[in-house]
Design a protein around this motif. Structure first.
Motif, PDB file in Angstrom:
ATOM      1  N   LEU A  58       0.843  -1.203   0.000  1.00  0.00           N
ATOM      2  CA  LEU A  58       0.000   0.000   0.000  1.00  0.00           C
ATOM      3  C   LEU A  58       0.875   1.249   0.000  1.00  0.00           C
ATOM      4  O   LEU A  58       0.664   2.174  -0.783  1.00  0.00           O
ATOM      5  CB  LEU A  58      -0.900  -0.031   1.238  1.00  0.00           C
ATOM      6  N   VAL A  59       1.892   1.254   0.880  1.00  0.00           N
ATOM      7  CA  VAL A  59       2.712   2.457   1.032  1.00  0.00           C
ATOM      8  C   VAL A  59       3.666   2.647  -0.144  1.00  0.00           C
ATOM      9  O   VAL A  59       3.809   3.754  -0.657  1.00  0.00           O
ATOM     10  CB  VAL A  59       3.497   2.398   2.360  1.00  0.00           C
ATOM     11  N   PHE A  60       4.321   1.545  -0.580  1.00  0.00           N
ATOM     12  CA  PHE A  60       5.388   1.716  -1.561  1.00  0.00           C
ATOM     13  C   PHE A  60       4.990   1.383  -2.997  1.00  0.00           C
ATOM     14  O   PHE A  60       5.787   1.532  -3.902  1.00  0.00           O
ATOM     15  CB  PHE A  60       6.612   0.896  -1.148  1.00  0.00           C
ATOM     16  N   SER A  61       3.763   0.872  -3.220  1.00  0.00           N
ATOM     17  CA  SER A  61       3.323   0.627  -4.600  1.00  0.00           C
ATOM     18  C   SER A  61       2.002   1.312  -4.922  1.00  0.00           C
ATOM     19  O   SER A  61       1.915   2.053  -5.897  1.00  0.00           O
ATOM     20  CB  SER A  61       3.164  -0.878  -4.861  1.00  0.00           C
ATOM     21  N   ALA A  62       0.974   1.043  -4.089  1.00  0.00           N
ATOM     22  CA  ALA A  62      -0.351   1.551  -4.432  1.00  0.00           C
ATOM     23  C   ALA A  62      -0.417   3.066  -4.272  1.00  0.00           C
ATOM     24  O   ALA A  62      -0.891   3.774  -5.166  1.00  0.00           O
ATOM     25  CB  ALA A  62      -1.408   0.882  -3.559  1.00  0.00           C
ATOM     26  N   LEU A  63       0.096   3.550  -3.141  1.00  0.00           N
ATOM     27  CA  LEU A  63       0.096   4.997  -2.924  1.00  0.00           C
ATOM     28  C   LEU A  63       0.873   5.723  -4.032  1.00  0.00           C
ATOM     29  O   LEU A  63       0.366   6.691  -4.605  1.00  0.00           O
ATOM     30  CB  LEU A  63       0.662   5.291  -1.531  1.00  0.00           C
ATOM     31  N   PRO A  64       2.095   5.250  -4.390  1.00  0.00           N
ATOM     32  CA  PRO A  64       2.778   5.888  -5.516  1.00  0.00           C
ATOM     33  C   PRO A  64       2.011   5.788  -6.830  1.00  0.00           C
ATOM     34  O   PRO A  64       2.040   6.726  -7.628  1.00  0.00           O
ATOM     35  CB  PRO A  64       4.099   5.123  -5.599  1.00  0.00           C
ATOM     36  N   ALA A  65       1.327   4.663  -7.060  1.00  0.00           N
ATOM     37  CA  ALA A  65       0.604   4.528  -8.328  1.00  0.00           C
ATOM     38  C   ALA A  65      -0.511   5.562  -8.426  1.00  0.00           C
ATOM     39  O   ALA A  65      -0.646   6.250  -9.449  1.00  0.00           O
ATOM     40  CB  ALA A  65       0.028   3.119  -8.465  1.00  0.00           C
ATOM     41  N   GLY A  68       1.038   9.092  -8.414  1.00  0.00           N
ATOM     42  CA  GLY A  68       1.611   9.502  -9.687  1.00  0.00           C
ATOM     43  C   GLY A  68       0.576  10.141 -10.590  1.00  0.00           C
ATOM     44  O   GLY A  68       0.854  11.121 -11.290  1.00  0.00           O
TER      45      GLY A  68
END
Lengths: 325, 304
Positions: A58-65, A68
């Motif tokens: 969630l923090v390092f993939s979904a939130l950045p996605a 972005g």
């Protein structure tokens, strides 16, 4: 108590009614027909087991996605608060000559690595599945380039293709002129392409080997009985049976080559005269050298759209007869 | 029937003459050796060059074998360019990251494969969706997440004021401590195990963590090795992320140090080759130790 808290504050585990199960199972097999999830160990342990992975994702993939996407609609330089930009970044990207240059370079790179990479990988796989002594050694050796890091091999490439390096040294006795590989706009991209082909061929070969070993031997046997030549068995059995493998590799390489970055970064930094800058290299420059995070975000979102469309179109192009076999 | 070329060696070759078999075999070995020369030359060149004295730079075309074997380049890279420190950092980050990765993805993969819990399908769809997002799309915002991480590196609750996780091992390890791909692989693996195993344990009163630890883990050696080795190699070789989040050279991993070395020792290719050799050897060793699982992982997944 409100109904939601009643269960948590309830009598679990000691108060569970005893059933015909062992006492330890009393809490699991609750007397009520529909047990609340927190009363089922599977349910809360399930959530417990997935939570570390999901929190990190969630923090390092979904939130950045998601971030972005939002980022691409703003002006942001990390120093000041982001300002709303609407679609302005996208408009600028489409008007950016350098971006289109990077698209053309990426297409050039893709065209030159995709099909040759697959053909060479298939040829190697054909060779490496022959019943020859020592073939496993060759297989391992072919795979080694793909094992090492892009950066390390790019550094080796820099020296191999240096003006006084080995490659020019090998061309020298042939009377060919000395090529300044990374300083010549015409030769920089070919040097990068050779690096990628050299590195990627081993894993292509391995996947093709897996595909070849999945073809039933009986197909070949009946072809031999019918008197098929080796070329015919390759053309009418091996190639069609490998179509799903080829398709998988095609997609992976296509997506991969649209994201080429590290070779470019180490070997040429996009030069000379932007002859080797690629889409991801532009994203890198705009974000981390120019601090135009919103602009880089817009380029990244456009890349995502292109990749999604490419995958979608490729999946639509899958020959349906493959499924039948 | 048989043309001279027809038939592989496994084919019943009764009609083919001995000479044609020998010629074919020679041709196949010739092709294999030719391919070997192409794949191996850069490695051989790297290894030989790492041991050359600087005086060998005068030769053109360059010489293959060092005129005099020296370990000076390796020593320079190791101590002067601080590769010892980079080596420790890479080993630490890759090992710890891989341990976390295997632990988190195995637990999640097991839960998704076997346990019945709320929102399971939705959460798994979420994991798979993340698998499809290419890294260039997330790397810029992920960098911002790390810089603005609350309560790290002097940041306040809303992530302002400091440098966040930049220049810390957290930034190097946490983003590689889990991944959709491992969850997917472990889920596929656990689905192949018979469910009677855990049912038996459950009836005996084992808790879910005990089942995972005492029943599932001992059976998962091959899957753990596959996921672990693939991820170790991935972390060891990754460059851009560590390059972005570390400025302090005490925190550089080998790949970043190698990049620094190439600019620092720009006209000295032999030192660069020595550094490359140091950065390459460990992952090749890991490969040879775990080759079986590694190859299986590649073939299983189509990724590397």
């Amino acid at each position: 108590l409100p109904p939601d808290e009643r269960g948590l504050a309830g009598t679990w585990p000691s108060g569970g009614t005893l059933t015909d199960q062992a006492p330890a199972r009393a809490a699991i097999v609750a007397p009520r027909m529909r047990r609340r999830w927190w009363r089922r160990p599977q349910a809360y342990y399930g959530l417990l087991f997935v939570s570390p992975a999901l929190l990190l994702l969630l923090v390092f993939s979904a939130l950045p996605a998601v971030g972005g996407l939002v980022l691409s609609l703003t002006y942001y330089d990390l120093g000041t608060a982001p300002r709303w930009a609407g679609l302005e970044n996208y408009r600028e990207v489409f008007a950016d000559g350098l971006f289109w240059r990077s698209v053309v370079n990426t297409l050039y790179y893709t065209a030159a690595t995709l099909v040759p990479g697959l053909v060479l990988g298939l040829l190697l796989a054909q060779l490496a599945t022959r019943r020859l002594r020592g073939v496993v050694f060759f297989r391992t050796a072919f795979y080694l380039p793909g094992l090492t890091s892009t950066v390390a091999m790019a550094v080796v490439w820099l020296y191999l293709f240096a003006p006084l390096g080995l490659v020019n040294g090998l061309l020298y006795p042939l009377g060919l002129p000395r090529i300044h590989w990374f300083a010549d706009p015409n030769w920089a991209m070919p040097a990068i392409i050779l690096n990628s082909l050299w590195r990627g061929i081993g894993s292509t070969m391995l996947i093709y080997i897996a595909g070849i070993s999945g073809i039933p031997q009986s197909f070949y046997e009946s072809a031999w009985i019918d008197g098929a030549s080796r070329w015919q068995t390759f053309r009418y059995i091996t190639l069609p049976m490998l179509r799903p493998t080829t398709f998988l590799l095609f997609i992976l390489h296509l997506l991969g080559s649209f994201q080429v970055f590290e070779q470019v970064f180490i070997l040429t930094s996009g030069g000379p005269a932007w002859a080797t800058t690629t889409i991801v290299h532009q994203i890198y420059i705009n974000a981390f050298l120019k601090s135009q995070f919103g602009y880089a975000g817009a380029q990244a979102v456009l890349l995502l759209v292109v990749l999604a469309v490419l995958s979608f179109v490729s999946f639509r192009m899958v020959p349906t007869e493959v499924e039948g076999k | 029937m048989a043309t001279p070329l027809a038939g592989s060696l496994s084919r019943p070759g009764s009609r083919r003459s001995v000479t044609s078999v020998i010629v074919e075999r020679i041709a196949q070995y010739a092709l294999l050796v030719a391919a070997l020369v192409i794949t191996a030359t850069p490695f051989v060149w790297m290894c030989l060059s790492a041991f050359k004295p600087d005086s060998d730079l005068q030769f053109y075309p360059p010489n293959w074998v060092p005129t005099e074997w020296t370990t000076l380049n390796l020593e320079t890279a190791w101590s002067a360019a601080n590769f010892a420190r980079f080596f420790v950092n890479s080993t630490f980050v890759a090992s710890v990251g891989t341990c976390f990765y295997v632990a988190t993805t195995m637990a999640a993969g097991y839960a998704f494969a076997r346990l019945d819990f709320p929102w399971k399908n939705g959460l798994f769809a979420f994991v798979m969706l993340l698998l499809m997002i290419p890294w260039p799309v997330t790397i810029v915002p992920a960098y911002l997440v790390v810089v603005r991480f609350p309560l790290f590196g002097g940041n306040d609750l809303v992530g302002q004021g400091g440098a966040g996780m930049l220049d810390s091992y957290w930034a190097l390890i946490l983003p590689v401590a889990t991944g959709s791909f491992g969850i997917f692989l472990f889920r596929q693996f656990f689905r192949t195990l018979p469910p009677e195993l855990e049912d038996a344990a459950r009836i005996d009163g084992a808790s879910e963590p005990a089942i995972l630890w005492h029943v599932m883990m001992p059976l998962s050696g091959a899957a753990i090795a596959t996921v672990g080795i693939l991820h170790f190699q991935h972390v060891w070789n990754s460059f851009l992320w560590p390059y972005l989040v570390t400025n302090n050279s005490d925190l550089f991993v080998l790949q970043v140090g190698l990049r620094m070395l190439t600019s620092q020792y720009n006209p000295r290719p032999f030192i660069q080759m020595a550094g490359t050799l140091i950065a390459t050897v460990p992952v090749v060793l890991v490969f040879f130790v775990g080759q079986r699982w590694f190859v299986r992982g590649i073939q299983l997944t189509g990724f590397k």
